[in-house]
Design an enzyme around this catalytic site. Structure first.
Site, mmCIF file in Angstrom:
data_model
loop_
_atom_site.group_PDB
_atom_site.id
_atom_site.type_symbol
_atom_site.label_atom_id
_atom_site.label_comp_id
_atom_site.label_asym_id
_atom_site.label_seq_id
_atom_site.Cartn_x
_atom_site.Cartn_y
_atom_site.Cartn_z
ATOM 1 C CG HIS A 37 -1.911 -0.909 1.305
ATOM 2 N ND1 HIS A 37 -1.927 -1.919 2.320
ATOM 3 C CD2 HIS A 37 -3.029 -1.270 0.548
ATOM 4 C CE1 HIS A 37 -2.924 -2.995 2.221
ATOM 5 N NE2 HIS A 37 -3.646 -2.296 1.004
ATOM 6 C CB SER A 185 -2.171 -10.125 0.502
ATOM 7 O OG SER A 185 -3.632 -10.173 0.855
#
Ligand code: PAF
Length: 283
Positions: A37, A185
């Site tokens: 991210h 993830s």
């Protein structure tokens, strides 16, 4: 970094930014940040004057029995991480503000969503496109950045934007991997140590397939069978699908070419993981 919860205040901020001639990059997320991210946020910073990251665990993209309730939520931790990545605004609306009583609209891309994850998760992509459409209207970004790990999601959102003439550039960021190859993830946090070892089979199967293509394999069917066999050789890995598709149409291929992408989805324990790779190096 400013934190905004209200969609109205977010749009007022975006209008002011645009009126003062600033460009906005957006990174839509469901939070539970990891290095992947942060890489998207840093890309946003490098591509626009201002970067907005949204955190919204979107109830309508989870099916019955999926992990909506247990999806990790920690705004304080995520806010600290987004601030260090140079994000200007963290937009964190509530479900009641995003889907007030009486909400009745769905944005749906057909065709591209019937295959791969769309087949195993009916309704999932309608949830994604509906929330992303809303987020784009609220945040008014010039560009929006999505990870290529969710390859089908990126294809579906790109198609929505093209089909609806949305003036937003969609940018795909390369998959960010752990040192041992596991694709980053938020769901990796669900894995036990033993499951994490089994999960490495996914990224290893990608590497192996690329090597087979470099060595001259051109049959998609053959490579799919070999990849399945490899994954089946790892205890605790239950295959959902192994497919080789054209990167734009997502249609199954018989012969491997420069547009071929290998995609894998598998359950490791109760955790559903996905990974993918282009089979030729990008030029
Ligand atoms: O990839 C995700 O985190 C989500 O699917 C997205 C794009 C933020 C929509 O909820």
């Amino acid at each position: 970094m400013e934190i905004i919860h209200s969609p109205g205040q977010m749009t007022a901020w975006a209008n002011r930014a645009r009126q003062s001639g600033k460009t906005i990059a957006m990174v839509p997320t469901m939070g539970a940040f990891h290095e992947g991210h942060l890489a998207l946020m840093r890309m946003g910073r490098s591509r626009a004057d201002l970067t907005v990251t949204s955190i919204f665990v979107n109830p309508i993209q989870f099916g019955p029995g999926e992990d909506f309730d247990k999806y990790p939520r920690d705004l304080k931790r995520d806010g600290g991480m987004a601030a260090t990545a140079g994000v200007d605004v963290l937009f964190a609306p509530s479900p009641a503000e995003m889907y007030p009583t009486g909400f009745q609209t769905t944005v749906s891309v057909t065709g591209l969503t019937d295959t791969l994850c769309g087949r195993s998760r009916p309704g999932h992509f309608d949830g994604v496109t509906t929330v992303v459409a809303k987020l784009f209207n609220i945040v008014k970004p010039n560009l929006a950045i999505f990870g290529r790990k969710d390859f089908q999601q990126l294809a579906v959102i790109s198609k929505m934007v093209r089909d609806l003439n949305w003036d937003v550039e969609i940018v795909g960021h390369p998959i960010v991997r752990e040192a041992d190859g596991l694709a980053m993830s938020s769901r990796n946090a669900y894995l036990s140590e033993a499951e994490r070892q089994s999960a490495l089979a996914l990224s290893k199967s990608m590497q192996q397939a690329r090597q087979r293509v470099q060595a001259g394999e051109t049959s998609a069917g053959q490579l799919i069978e070999e990849t399945k066999k490899f994954l089946q050789g790892h205890p605790g890995v239950a295959i959902d699908y192994v497919s080789i598709v054209d990167r734009l149409t997502l249609l199954d291929q018989t012969d491997i070419n420069r547009d071929s992408v290998l995609l894998v989805a598998a359950r490791v324990g109760t955790t559903r993981l996905i990974d993918n790779t282009v089979l030729f190096d990008e030029q």
